[in-house]
Design a protein around this motif. Structure first.
Motif, short mmCIF file in Angstrom:
data_model
loop_
_atom_site.label_atom_id
_atom_site.label_comp_id
_atom_site.label_asym_id
_atom_site.label_seq_id
_atom_site.Cartn_x
_atom_site.Cartn_y
_atom_site.Cartn_z
N UNK A 293 0.84 -1.20 0.00
CA UNK A 293 0.00 0.00 0.00
C UNK A 293 0.87 1.25 0.00
N UNK A 294 1.47 1.58 -1.15
CA UNK A 294 2.33 2.77 -1.21
C UNK A 294 1.52 4.06 -1.05
N UNK A 295 2.20 5.10 -0.60
CA UNK A 295 1.55 6.41 -0.51
C UNK A 295 1.31 6.97 -1.91
N UNK A 296 0.07 7.39 -2.18
CA UNK A 296 -0.26 7.92 -3.50
C UNK A 296 -0.05 9.43 -3.53
N UNK A 297 1.23 9.79 -3.61
CA UNK A 297 1.58 11.20 -3.70
C UNK A 297 2.97 11.31 -4.33
N UNK A 298 3.26 12.50 -4.88
CA UNK A 298 4.61 12.83 -5.32
C UNK A 298 5.00 14.12 -4.62
N UNK A 299 6.30 14.26 -4.35
CA UNK A 299 6.75 15.41 -3.58
C UNK A 299 8.02 16.00 -4.18
N UNK A 300 8.31 17.22 -3.78
CA UNK A 300 9.58 17.87 -4.08
C UNK A 300 10.11 18.43 -2.78
N UNK A 301 11.32 18.00 -2.41
CA UNK A 301 11.92 18.39 -1.13
C UNK A 301 13.00 19.45 -1.38
N UNK A 302 12.94 20.53 -0.60
CA UNK A 302 13.86 21.66 -0.75
C UNK A 302 14.43 22.01 0.61
N UNK A 303 15.76 22.14 0.70
CA UNK A 303 16.42 22.52 1.94
C UNK A 303 17.07 23.88 1.81
N UNK A 304 17.84 24.24 2.82
CA UNK A 304 18.56 25.52 2.75
C UNK A 304 19.53 25.46 1.57
N UNK A 305 19.64 26.57 0.86
CA UNK A 305 20.30 26.52 -0.45
C UNK A 305 21.80 26.73 -0.40
N UNK A 306 22.34 27.12 0.75
CA UNK A 306 23.77 27.41 0.82
C UNK A 306 24.58 26.24 1.35
N UNK A 307 23.96 25.12 1.58
CA UNK A 307 24.66 23.96 2.12
C UNK A 307 25.78 23.54 1.18
N UNK A 308 26.98 23.36 1.73
CA UNK A 308 28.11 23.00 0.88
C UNK A 308 28.14 21.52 0.52
N UNK A 309 27.58 20.68 1.38
CA UNK A 309 27.62 19.24 1.15
C UNK A 309 26.43 18.72 0.37
N UNK A 310 25.25 19.32 0.60
CA UNK A 310 24.03 18.80 0.02
C UNK A 310 23.32 19.90 -0.75
N UNK A 311 23.15 19.69 -2.03
CA UNK A 311 22.60 20.71 -2.92
C UNK A 311 21.12 20.44 -3.22
N UNK A 312 20.37 21.53 -3.35
CA UNK A 312 19.00 21.40 -3.82
C UNK A 312 19.00 20.97 -5.29
N UNK A 313 17.95 20.28 -5.68
CA UNK A 313 17.79 19.81 -7.05
C UNK A 313 16.80 20.73 -7.76
N UNK A 314 17.33 21.75 -8.43
CA UNK A 314 16.45 22.73 -9.06
C UNK A 314 16.18 22.42 -10.52
N UNK A 315 14.93 22.55 -10.97
CA UNK A 315 14.67 22.48 -12.41
C UNK A 315 15.26 23.72 -13.08
#
Length: 355
Positions: free
Chosen positions: A134-156
């Motif tokens: 029974x998977x969750x029926x949703x799609x999401x886009x996760x956004x964090x703080x944008x200045x992180x040096x190790x982990x980057x946001x995935x921008x279109x």
């Protein structure tokens, strides 16, 4: 930078929080109150701030949820962000897939339908079985703080989604500011100094989550254990939830176990307590189970009904990732939980939630 230890995946760094209810203490008056936040934000009177703060803490003690009115975020800004979100989810699948969520330490990017299965379980095998069934029926886009040096946001690209990046960065800052004010009200309501939490949340280690629940045949949502999002608690301090008018969010009455609709109220934000704030308060403030189910469906034939698409935006507020969360000094003499590092707790929960 996010503090992270590799043993998060091997062994859960947190004991599973127990959620129970007692019919003997059944509360037939369970409700999610609407609280006017304007006085807290604009007054210079300590007494007026205290009055609002006590209302907020009382709501969080009783139900763990409230509607925040006159919160300071304009209707135009919310509507603009909803439109940018809708534009993003309308992009071709291949464009979104190239922005895919990759790592719980990052918690950024696109999550397609069926990849996440929210639950209270911390057992990877159990969650995998739930996701398969029974998977969750949703799609999401996760956004964090944008200045992180190790982990980057995935921008279109700007070509694919004009204005999307700047809109989301601006909204992120707006929500963080509100988070600070709400946490100050909680501090006052718990008889702490107003700015007690300021230096524990100032690194903006939050997640802005855009959610799209596509239209779906209603019979699919009737399968055992199936929901648009399964029953769960949130992980951080508080969550700011912006709903459209479709509905479907339900909150569990902690006294009876019954799920109660959190019906959308225009120009309010649903605010709820997360696990780390509950731990901080020694469970004085409730981290309450909630889920997203199907609202009334529209019949499209004699035998088939379609559940309407739904949008929401959640801003998951977190402590700084270096923060040690332990029982506050005036929330009981005996701590129910050992101290826990905020990032270990959040990453540990995320690691078992996604495939």
């Amino acid at each position: 930078m996010l503090s992270y230890r590799l043993n998060v995946f091997a062994r859960s760094p947190f004991p599973k929080r127990q959620f129970s209810y007692s019919p003997r203490r059944a509360n037939t008056q369970f409700r999610i109150p609407v609280i006017d936040f304007s006085k807290f934000r604009t007054t210079s009177s300590a007494e007026e701030k205290k009055e609002t703060a006590k209302q907020i803490v009382s709501a969080f003690k009783e139900s763990g949820f409230l509607y925040l009115a006159n919160h300071g975020i304009t209707t135009a800004e919310v509507q603009r962000t909803f439109q940018r979100s809708a534009d993003f989810f309308a992009l071709p699948y291949d464009v979104k897939r190239n922005l895919a969520w990759e790592d719980p330490r990052s918690n950024r990017g696109y999550v397609e339908i069926g990849r996440e299965r929210v639950t209270q379980s911390a057992n990877p095998e159990e969650i995998a079985a739930l996701r398969e069934k029974a998977p969750d029926f949703k799609e999401t886009m996760e956004i964090g703080r944008d200045w992180d040096t190790d982990w980057k946001n995935q921008w279109p690209s700007e070509t694919s989604a004009p204005g999307f990046k700047q809109n989301m960065l601006d909204f992120y800052e707006t929500c963080h500011e509100l988070h600070v004010h709400v946490m100050r009200s909680i501090a006052i309501g718990l008889d702490l100094k107003e700015h007690f939490f300021d230096n524990k949340i100032d690194e903006k280690c939050h997640t802005l989550r855009l959610l799209s629940y596509p239209a779906i045949k209603s019979n699919i949502l009737k399968n055992e254990g199936q929901a648009r999002a399964g029953a769960h608690s949130d992980y951080g301090t508080i969550t700011l939830l912006f709903q459209d008018d479709v509905g479907g969010l339900e909150v569990q009455n902690p006294h009876t176990g019954e799920f109660i609709p959190a019906t959308p109220i225009p120009e309010t934000i649903v605010v709820n307590v997360g696990d780390l704030l509950a731990r901080w308060s020694n469970d004085a403030l409730r981290s309450t189970l909630h889920r997203v189910v199907a609202p009334p469906a529209k019949m499209v034939s004699n035998t088939e009904a379609i559940t309407a698409k739904r949008q929401s935006i959640a801003f998951f507020c977190n402590p700084n990732f270096s923060t040690e969360v332990s029982c506050l000094p005036n929330c009981g003499e005996v701590a129910k939980y050992p101290p826990v590092n905020a990032s270990d707790y959040i990453v540990g929960r995320l690691a078992v939630t996604y495939t």
